[in-house]
Design a protein around this motif. Structure first.
Motif, short mmCIF file in Angstrom:
data_model
loop_
_atom_site.label_atom_id
_atom_site.label_comp_id
_atom_site.label_asym_id
_atom_site.label_seq_id
_atom_site.Cartn_x
_atom_site.Cartn_y
_atom_site.Cartn_z
N LEU A 15 -33.78 -64.74 -60.88
CA LEU A 15 -33.89 -63.48 -61.62
C LEU A 15 -34.58 -62.42 -60.77
CD1 LEU A 15 -34.75 -65.07 -65.06
CD2 LEU A 15 -32.58 -64.06 -64.37
N HIS A 28 -32.96 -65.45 -69.98
CA HIS A 28 -33.53 -66.67 -69.42
C HIS A 28 -33.63 -67.79 -70.44
CE1 HIS A 28 -36.77 -64.33 -71.23
NE2 HIS A 28 -37.28 -65.49 -71.55
N ASN A 29 -33.20 -67.55 -71.67
CA ASN A 29 -33.46 -68.52 -72.73
C ASN A 29 -32.38 -68.40 -73.78
OD1 ASN A 29 -34.70 -69.88 -75.04
ND2 ASN A 29 -36.63 -69.70 -73.94
N ASN A 85 -27.91 -72.10 -64.30
CA ASN A 85 -28.83 -71.13 -63.70
C ASN A 85 -29.82 -70.52 -64.69
OD1 ASN A 85 -27.72 -71.55 -61.24
ND2 ASN A 85 -26.72 -69.55 -61.04
N MET A 86 -29.81 -70.99 -65.90
CA MET A 86 -30.73 -70.43 -66.91
C MET A 86 -32.19 -70.58 -66.45
SD MET A 86 -30.83 -71.16 -70.99
CE MET A 86 -31.22 -72.92 -70.93
N GLY A 87 -32.94 -69.50 -66.53
CA GLY A 87 -34.35 -69.54 -66.12
C GLY A 87 -34.54 -69.54 -64.62
N LEU A 88 -33.55 -69.09 -63.91
CA LEU A 88 -33.54 -69.14 -62.44
C LEU A 88 -32.99 -67.84 -61.88
CD1 LEU A 88 -31.80 -72.15 -60.76
CD2 LEU A 88 -34.19 -71.47 -60.66
N MET A 125 -33.40 -59.58 -73.27
CA MET A 125 -33.96 -60.47 -72.24
C MET A 125 -33.30 -60.21 -70.91
SD MET A 125 -34.60 -64.16 -74.02
CE MET A 125 -33.13 -64.31 -75.02
N ASN A 167 -34.84 -58.90 -67.38
CA ASN A 167 -34.85 -59.78 -66.22
C ASN A 167 -34.13 -59.18 -65.02
OD1 ASN A 167 -36.28 -61.91 -67.40
ND2 ASN A 167 -34.42 -62.76 -68.32
#
Lengths: 425, 425
Positions: free
Chosen positions: B78, B319-320, B73-76, B287, B291
């Motif tokens: 949010l 996210h990173n 789910n990274m970068g998703l 981060m 988010n």
């Protein structure tokens, strides 16, 4: 006629993505979009289709506020607020652009970086120097990208090395405008009237710029209400103005011609009303506002009031020329407003931020920014294969690309219908 | 004995970078740093020197808070605050780790990403599932990287599919601890006691975890005062506790063993005093805090009070997985505090943020985190050639690498003295 097949994603409105899985986009030889289709209509079935597989195609980015002569300082020198930052780091750097060799070395890198980041449309501050500004315009012509390039006006509160006169500046604008109208009759590269900001522009200069903007029918860009100390200073410098925005408005530089105002972090009350009434476009620069400790522009409120908001990197106040990062920070900064309002505002959505980075900016250039029929074909082909290892939807793939992607993922770039190759630097 | 020549940069204290232009770093065969030198002393002049040219060598990063089973789910996803975010996106994803095949597929990617981002030390939440947690520990052993891996405790206010009992969990911790002490007698991979957070852990579970932490002499990690709704909920759930932190403290989970508490966005008053008194380490996750709209942790204040602060990505709230981004956001978020204080606080400096990402985290592992004699040799070789096209100082090169660099720039990675090759995934 060219036809591409890809996963097409754009934002004709800010409220949602328009998504076409393995759709077709048809481009006329003039570079204008003929149409997008889920299945090709009969009249087009004779044409060859270039199949881009599972890649995404999105509109190219529009960076609506960026300082080309600050490129060398990108990612540097972010430990001061706006006014000391200008004096300590930025003005000394911009002074170097009197040297055309230095200018060429840096501007070639700058133009290359725009290409690399997929920013096919940009609105750019240069320096006070005419030869370097002319050179920058030439590099844009050579690159195939679209840009508005503004020779910057400054005649007070700045180093002697970075000061021009109204006459010199007006002559420069006139010359560059004539040159570009001849070289780029389609308006791909244009000049734009660019008073740096009220603190560095005398009444005489503002008046001269207002007149030339009207005479040559040029757009206008400047900075507005970025930092509290700056705003207090403008109050002292222009006591006759009702507010910072009015100090531009009095000279015909606030929406009388199409106008971009960067930042508007602290814009409120009558200034906001004037922006609305005059149709001024606000350029939100969230990276810069964070880096220089300027504050957080209330974008949700601007959108609710129907104000037109586009997006900029503001390098080198912004630390990165990627519009992906501008999108990401725009959403993140909106979450601080959410927090400070006790959860009463709403976050910016992915589609709203993407709209600001493409469609909203593109409208300032004309029929640019989404894949509507009749628009200029400005597009990026994105290979997100390394991020797409599970059952992600196209919207999720795009979201991951915003947060995790970078220039590596952009495989092809189109501007005004032409595919652009990498500029030399 | 191995000797490398490079531009050495580290932060033995947070107040400044230690910079050695074209210096020497000497590493014993045990993987321990023998010393750093501007010129090689006579006793070492017989040894071969590996010259890394103009590259930079920096300590490898320590990510002190990251959720391995949220990698997909990274970068998703949010667009929600913490509590609905957990229920809507995170718990359903973590439930999948009952399936060991799924776990292996994702955990291999997760471990690869740590390697890619130069994060040689990490402190990791897994899920409630013992087999998947064991597998993750095995992947760390295989990779050569160092990690503390925590099987996560949850037995209330969570889906049935994501709930374990105190007995199961304590048995899991005991088994994994025994296994790792045998496999990694040097402690390179260890387990860590991991109650998810007060809302999902009953008094019985907290009590059992406090006991096993003390019995096996294990470190502890959890979440603290991240979100206002979460804090209000904890007040209801643990009315006998004086504050959120006290709900851990009552069970020996708040500094009685070395303890990491992630977030502390809203920590103040008695809770802050207890953190200080008990020597709890705060893991700042800027981060994630942005988010999820959690707010902004007052890191300058924590540092002024002498509290130990390290840094985490908190993927997928973050996210990173790049610690470069964590460094950058830590500085940027500190500027909001600056703005809100009317300019009365000061920004985090580059060296403070880098210290948090290396030395401060490393101390939790032992003699790790900077290039001091006697420390473990954990290092990255950085090629920033494409960013270094003008007369930048080494500090400026490092600053540009923080803001503009990425995994592409990391050419070599060392952990505990060994050079690590790319893990398969």
């Amino acid at each position: 006629m060219k036809i591409y097949r890809a996963n097409l994603i754009d934002t004709p409105t800010k409220d949602a993505f328009r998504v076409l899985y393995h759709g077709y986009i048809v481009v006329e030889d003039t570079g204008v979009i003929y149409g997008t289709y889920a299945t090709l209509p009969e009249e087009l079935q004779g044409f060859a289709v270039e199949d881009l597989g599972d890649k995404m195609m999105i509109p190219a980015f529009c960076d609506m506020h960026v300082h080309a002569p600050q490129y060398r300082n990108m990612g540097l020198a972010l430990d001061l607020e706006l006014l000391p930052w200008l004096n300590t780091y930025t003005f000394p750097e911009e002074s170097k652009y009197k040297d055309l060799q230095y200018a060429e070395r840096m501007y070639r890198r700058f133009v290359h970086e725009l290409w690399m980041q997929g920013t096919m449309h940009s609105v750019v501050f240069s320096t006070i120097h005419y030869p370097a500004t002319h050179l920058l315009a030439d590099l844009f012509i050579e690159s195939g990208m679209s840009s508005m390039v503004g020779q910057t006006g400054m005649d007070r509160n700045c180093p002697q090395t970075l000061s021009n006169t109204t006459d010199e500046l007006v002559e420069g604008i006139r010359n560059l405008d004539a040159y570009l109208k001849e070289q780029c009759p389609d308006g791909r590269v244009r000049t734009i009237v660019t008073p740096r900001f009220v603190p560095t522009c005398s009444d005489e200069m503002m008046s001269g710029l207002g007149q030339i903007a009207q005479e040559l029918n040029l757009s206008v860009q400047s900075h507005l209400s970025e930092n509290r100390n700056e705003i207090a200073w403008v109050k002292d410098l222009a006591p006759q103005a009702k507010h910072y925005g009015d100090a531009y408005n009095r000279y015909g530089l606030f929406g009388q011609q199409p106008t971009l105002m960067a930042h508007c972090v602290h814009t409120d009350g009558e200034e906001l009303e004037m922006i609305k009434k005059n149709g001024v476009v606000i350029v939100h620069c969230p990276m810069s506002n964070m880096n220089l400790g300027s504050g957080m522009a209330p974008i949700r409120r601007f959108l609710n009031e129907g104000i037109h908001v586009a997006l900029g990197t503001d390098v080198s106040g912004g630390h990165n020329m990627s519009m992906l990062r501008a999108i990401q920070y725009a959403i993140q900064v909106s979450k601080f407003h959410y927090g400070m309002s006790g959860g009463k505002t709403s976050f910016l959505s992915q589609s709203e931020a993407f709209y600001m980075a493409t469609t909203a900016g593109g409208q300032f250039f004309g029929k640019v920014g989404c894949f509507d029929k009749g628009n200029s074909f400005d597009a990026l082909v994105i290979d997100d294969n390394y991020l797409n290892y599970d059952n992600y939807t196209l919207e999720q793939r795009l979201e991951r690309y915003f947060y995790l992607g970078d220039d590596r993922d952009i495989k092809r770039r189109f501007c005004n219908g032409k595919e652009l190759c990498e500029p030399a630097f």
